[in-house]
Design a protein around this motif. Structure first.
Motif, PDB file in Angstrom:
ATOM      1  N   PRO A 205       0.829  -1.223  -0.035  1.00  0.00           N
ATOM      2  CA  PRO A 205       0.120   0.121  -0.008  1.00  0.00           C
ATOM      3  C   PRO A 205       0.919   1.112  -0.225  1.00  0.00           C
ATOM      4  O   PRO A 205       2.068   1.283   0.463  1.00  0.00           O
ATOM      5  CB  PRO A 205      -0.940   0.004   1.163  1.00  0.00           C
ATOM      6  CG  PRO A 205      -0.276  -1.026   2.283  1.00  0.00           C
ATOM      7  CD  PRO A 205       0.666  -2.059   1.258  1.00  0.00           C
ATOM      8  N   GLU A 206       0.268   2.143  -0.592  1.00  0.00           N
ATOM      9  CA  GLU A 206       0.923   3.713  -0.846  1.00  0.00           C
ATOM     10  C   GLU A 206       1.130   4.321   0.814  1.00  0.00           C
ATOM     11  O   GLU A 206       0.036   3.711   1.594  1.00  0.00           O
ATOM     12  CB  GLU A 206       0.243   4.461  -1.622  1.00  0.00           C
ATOM     13  CG  GLU A 206       0.472   4.037  -3.058  1.00  0.00           C
ATOM     14  CD  GLU A 206      -0.195   4.990  -3.943  1.00  0.00           C
ATOM     15  OE1 GLU A 206      -0.947   5.888  -3.597  1.00  0.00           O
ATOM     16  OE2 GLU A 206      -0.257   4.701  -5.091  1.00  0.00           O
ATOM     17  N   GLY A 207       1.876   5.239   1.015  1.00  0.00           N
ATOM     18  CA  GLY A 207       1.576   6.075   2.155  1.00  0.00           C
ATOM     19  C   GLY A 207       2.812   6.920   2.272  1.00  0.00           C
ATOM     20  O   GLY A 207       3.335   7.388   1.057  1.00  0.00           O
ATOM     21  N   GLU A 208       2.994   7.516   3.611  1.00  0.00           N
ATOM     22  CA  GLU A 208       3.998   8.527   3.591  1.00  0.00           C
ATOM     23  C   GLU A 208       5.449   8.029   3.010  1.00  0.00           C
ATOM     24  O   GLU A 208       5.793   6.775   3.197  1.00  0.00           O
ATOM     25  CB  GLU A 208       4.462   8.848   5.026  1.00  0.00           C
ATOM     26  CG  GLU A 208       3.347   9.776   5.453  1.00  0.00           C
ATOM     27  CD  GLU A 208       2.961  10.972   4.824  1.00  0.00           C
ATOM     28  OE1 GLU A 208       3.819  11.679   4.526  1.00  0.00           O
ATOM     29  OE2 GLU A 208       1.674  11.707   4.721  1.00  0.00           O
ATOM     30  N   THR A 209       6.297   8.878   2.480  1.00  0.00           N
ATOM     31  CA  THR A 209       7.587   8.456   1.867  1.00  0.00           C
ATOM     32  C   THR A 209       8.669   7.835   2.983  1.00  0.00           C
ATOM     33  O   THR A 209       8.545   8.296   4.070  1.00  0.00           O
ATOM     34  CB  THR A 209       8.548   9.635   1.427  1.00  0.00           C
ATOM     35  OG1 THR A 209       7.634  10.027   0.163  1.00  0.00           O
ATOM     36  CG2 THR A 209       9.935   9.385   0.899  1.00  0.00           C
ATOM     37  N   ILE A 210       9.201   6.632   2.841  1.00  0.00           N
ATOM     38  CA  ILE A 210       9.852   6.101   4.044  1.00  0.00           C
ATOM     39  C   ILE A 210      11.264   6.384   3.850  1.00  0.00           C
ATOM     40  O   ILE A 210      11.939   6.087   2.894  1.00  0.00           O
ATOM     41  CB  ILE A 210       9.854   4.514   3.770  1.00  0.00           C
ATOM     42  CG1 ILE A 210       8.312   4.123   3.838  1.00  0.00           C
ATOM     43  CG2 ILE A 210      10.465   3.827   4.926  1.00  0.00           C
ATOM     44  CD1 ILE A 210       8.067   2.504   3.571  1.00  0.00           C
ATOM     45  N   ARG A 211      11.906   7.192   4.700  1.00  0.00           N
ATOM     46  CA  ARG A 211      13.161   7.637   4.502  1.00  0.00           C
ATOM     47  C   ARG A 211      14.207   6.876   5.263  1.00  0.00           C
ATOM     48  O   ARG A 211      13.799   5.986   6.258  1.00  0.00           O
ATOM     49  CB  ARG A 211      13.386   9.057   5.265  1.00  0.00           C
ATOM     50  CG  ARG A 211      12.278  10.152   4.337  1.00  0.00           C
ATOM     51  CD  ARG A 211      12.317  11.371   4.870  1.00  0.00           C
ATOM     52  NE  ARG A 211      11.345  12.231   4.309  1.00  0.00           N
ATOM     53  CZ  ARG A 211      11.708  12.952   3.068  1.00  0.00           C
ATOM     54  NH1 ARG A 211      12.797  12.641   2.569  1.00  0.00           N
ATOM     55  NH2 ARG A 211      10.739  13.660   2.634  1.00  0.00           N
ATOM     56  N   PRO A 212      15.451   6.716   4.922  1.00  0.00           N
ATOM     57  CA  PRO A 212      16.468   6.156   5.791  1.00  0.00           C
ATOM     58  C   PRO A 212      16.513   6.196   7.107  1.00  0.00           C
ATOM     59  O   PRO A 212      16.370   7.442   7.519  1.00  0.00           O
ATOM     60  CB  PRO A 212      17.726   6.529   4.989  1.00  0.00           C
ATOM     61  CG  PRO A 212      17.426   7.134   3.438  1.00  0.00           C
ATOM     62  CD  PRO A 212      16.088   7.555   3.536  1.00  0.00           C
ATOM     63  N   GLY A 213      16.358   5.198   7.853  1.00  0.00           N
ATOM     64  CA  GLY A 213      16.585   5.220   9.223  1.00  0.00           C
ATOM     65  C   GLY A 213      14.898   5.281   9.921  1.00  0.00           C
ATOM     66  O   GLY A 213      14.956   5.000  11.132  1.00  0.00           O
ATOM     67  N   ASN A 214      14.021   5.483   9.110  1.00  0.00           N
ATOM     68  CA  ASN A 214      12.618   5.426   9.608  1.00  0.00           C
ATOM     69  C   ASN A 214      12.295   4.054   9.781  1.00  0.00           C
ATOM     70  O   ASN A 214      12.687   3.138   9.001  1.00  0.00           O
ATOM     71  CB  ASN A 214      11.685   6.220   8.667  1.00  0.00           C
ATOM     72  CG  ASN A 214      11.847   7.768   8.796  1.00  0.00           C
ATOM     73  OD1 ASN A 214      12.621   8.166   9.639  1.00  0.00           O
ATOM     74  ND2 ASN A 214      11.127   8.314   7.985  1.00  0.00           N
ATOM     75  N   SER A 215      11.002   3.746  10.526  1.00  0.00           N
ATOM     76  CA  SER A 215      10.699   2.417  10.693  1.00  0.00           C
ATOM     77  C   SER A 215       8.920   2.894  10.040  1.00  0.00           C
ATOM     78  O   SER A 215       8.428   3.615  10.231  1.00  0.00           O
ATOM     79  CB  SER A 215      10.242   2.059  12.141  1.00  0.00           C
ATOM     80  OG  SER A 215      11.882   1.899  12.706  1.00  0.00           O
ATOM     81  N   ASP A 216       8.707   1.431   9.285  1.00  0.00           N
ATOM     82  CA  ASP A 216       7.381   1.580   8.765  1.00  0.00           C
ATOM     83  C   ASP A 216       6.794   0.181   8.660  1.00  0.00           C
ATOM     84  O   ASP A 216       7.785  -0.693   8.221  1.00  0.00           O
ATOM     85  CB  ASP A 216       7.380   2.223   7.289  1.00  0.00           C
ATOM     86  CG  ASP A 216       6.278   2.294   7.033  1.00  0.00           C
ATOM     87  OD1 ASP A 216       5.495   1.717   6.390  1.00  0.00           O
ATOM     88  OD2 ASP A 216       5.679   3.653   6.659  1.00  0.00           O
TER      89      ASP A 216
END
Length: 553
Positions: A205-216
């Motif tokens: 699914p789409e969502g917020e951009t996942i940036r390096p270091g982030n958890s998702d």
């Protein structure tokens, strides 16, 4: 009469009977080919034969004798037809069902009419498959499928005859496909993608951009998907859940590899475009590969000892000399509404320090609005203004023109940009005169080459390393050293140099290819050209004189 004599007599009678049936079958084939030569439709086993004159030529050369009496040859043809799917072709176009029924059976005891029917249909199927493997199923001129192999200049009938004579039908047909590394590597990549069809491919699914270091919570699914696609190495052990959901350095590197081979900005961010590419199903990837395999089959067999290929969809130019790549550089191509045309020609001359005569459409659509807003635009960029054309044109002072009074219906002027650092064509242009009036050229707008999507031009092709391309083209030209080239450029005088040996240039459209590292690359279909090719490939040839569109999967 002894039992042994009776057995011998029976064998002789049987042989005579078979010989007689074979002779009748030959006469039947002769009669059918005579009808084809008179342009009458001919059928076999209820199917219209499509190869026409090529079919007639094949049988004429063998004195109308049966070609498929050996079961081994029929089985080899069946295997070749079944393997057509690996080339993005449909086995059903080549009578797969009929071949399956007759491949292993003994046809010698059938009546002459049935033997002729089987033989004709098998030959027709083989010829059509041979033609499609070598030259493509789709006619690139009108993007319609070619339902026959009747092209006298192709020699398909001779190639099939040689394969039958050598008892090498399957390999003989297989060798008709392009032998170039680009085609063969793409075939291998297709097989790897086809294997993914067995795997579940649920949409992430789409969502917020996942940036390096982030958890998702989507990260484990992205990681698993990139492993399946070969961009992420398999882990040695399972990671704790907290770590598994983190966009860690290993995943960042995998995302960057994936982005690079999909023509995306390789920033490691899992945003909308990257996620859309990750979600692309194996079936969609296969259709993209198949369209590009077909484009390979359209190419001439001998592109030249030295030649240039521009991949419009990949924004890249490659120069090949004696089979070796001597230059690979980025290019800028036409916008989707001003597409760079696709064709082959030869670079015949170079123009150093060129002037630019602005096409009328660009003067009106692009430059007139800019001139109205900035009266100094023309003088700042070295443009001269003329009323009229040719030797009778008259220089005009731009300050005397009411630019707001001009329009598409009234524009009696010509704009010419003189040679110089601001000239839109840069320091050199490469000319291959054509009906589209497009060419390769340099550009002062160097910053645009840094973009991943480089469709900014009005149709012509801007070359990043244009001076290196010029040097390579003039390398074997008498009297043209690097020093002389530099002197010409420094002079800022318009200079034409005609090549002693024109160099072929092919403007192609590859949205799938395998690079030197063996990595499959996919690109956006910027001009939406894949769809028509895919539709034509999926169009089924039903052999009754009609072509119908296959239902969507």
């Amino acid at each position: 009469m002894t039992s042994g004599s009776m057995a011998v007599r029976g064998m002789l009678l049987s042989a005579l009977c078979l010989c007689s049936m074979g002779s009748v079958a030959n006469d039947t084939i002769r009669t059918r080919m005579g009808a084809i030569d008179l342009d009458f439709p001919v059928s076999a086993l209820g199917k219209i034969l499509t190869s026409d004159k090529t079919l007639s030529s094949f049988y004429r050369e063998r004195d109308y004798t049966l070609a498929w009496s050996e079961a081994a040859d029929r089985r080899a043809l069946l295997d070749a037809v079944a393997a057509a799917q690996h080339h993005g072709l449909s086995p059903n176009d080549y009578n797969l069902a009929q071949l399956t029924r007759v491949a292993a059976g003994d046809t010698r005891h059938l009546d002459a009419e049935a033997q002729a029917d089987i033989d004709l249909l098998l030959t027709d199927s083989a010829l059509l498959l041979a033609s499609h493997l070598r030259y493509g199923k789709v006619n690139p001129e009108d993007l319609r499928p070619e339902p026959d192999a009747s092209h006298p200049d192709r020699g398909i009938d001779d190639l099939l005859a040689e394969a039958l004579a050598a008892d090498n039908v399957e390999q003989g047909l297989k060798r008709l496909a392009p032998a170039t590394p680009g085609y063969q590597q793409l075939l291998s990549a297709r097989a790897a993608v086809a294997a993914l069809m067995r795997e579940p491919w649920e949409r992430i699914p789409e969502g917020e951009t996942i940036r390096p270091g982030n958890s998702d919570e989507r990260v484990p699914h992205v990681r698993q998907r990139l492993r399946a696609l070969g961009d992420h190495p398999h882990p040695d052990s399972d990671a704790p859940e907290a770590i598994a959901t983190r966009h860690d350095p290993a995943l960042v590197a995998a995302v960057q590899r994936f982005q690079a081979r999909h023509g995306l900005d390789d920033d490691g961010l899992i945003g909308r475009d990257t996620l859309a590419a990750i979600n692309l199903t194996p079936a969609k990837r296969l259709t993209q590969i198949d369209a590009n395999l077909e484009r390979w089959r359209w190419l001439p067999e001998q592109p030249g000892d030295t030649y240039i290929v521009v991949n419009v969809a990949g924004f890249e130019l490659t120069m090949i000399r004696k089979g070796e790549e001597v230059l690979r550089t980025r290019v800028i191509v036409g916008r989707p509404y001003r597409q760079t045309p696709l064709f082959s020609d030869s670079i015949r001359h170079l123009v150093f320090n060129p002037s630019w005569t602005v096409p009328r459409s660009i003067m009106i659509e692009d430059q007139l609005p800019v001139i109205r807003q900035n009266p100094d635009y023309l003088s700042n960029l070295g443009f001269s203004l003329y009323r009229g054309w040719g030797p009778d044109r008259i220089p005009v002072d731009p300050d005397t023109v009411d630019w707001w009074a001009l329009s598409e219906n009234y524009f009696p002027f010509q704009l010419i940009q003189e040679p110089g650092p601001s000239n839109a064509l840069g320091q050199v242009k490469f000319m291959f005169p054509n009906e589209f009036d497009v060419y390769l050229h340099d550009t002062p707008a160097r910053h645009l080459f840094a973009s991943s999507q480089r469709s900014f031009s009005s149709g012509c092709i801007r070359v990043e390393n244009s001076l290196e391309l010029a040097r390579l083209l003039l390398e074997s030209q008498n009297g043209w050293s690097g020093n002389r080239l530099n002197r010409v450029l420094d002079s800022r005088e318009l200079t034409k140099v005609y090549l002693e040996n024109p160099v072929p240039v092919h403007l192609e459209y590859w949205t799938a290819w395998v690079d030197d590292a063996g990595t499959l690359n996919l690109r956006d279909d910027i001009y939406e050209r894949n769809g028509p090719v895919t539709a034509a490939l999926e169009t089924s040839l039903d052999y009754d004189g009609r072509i119908h569109q296959a239902s969507a999967n």
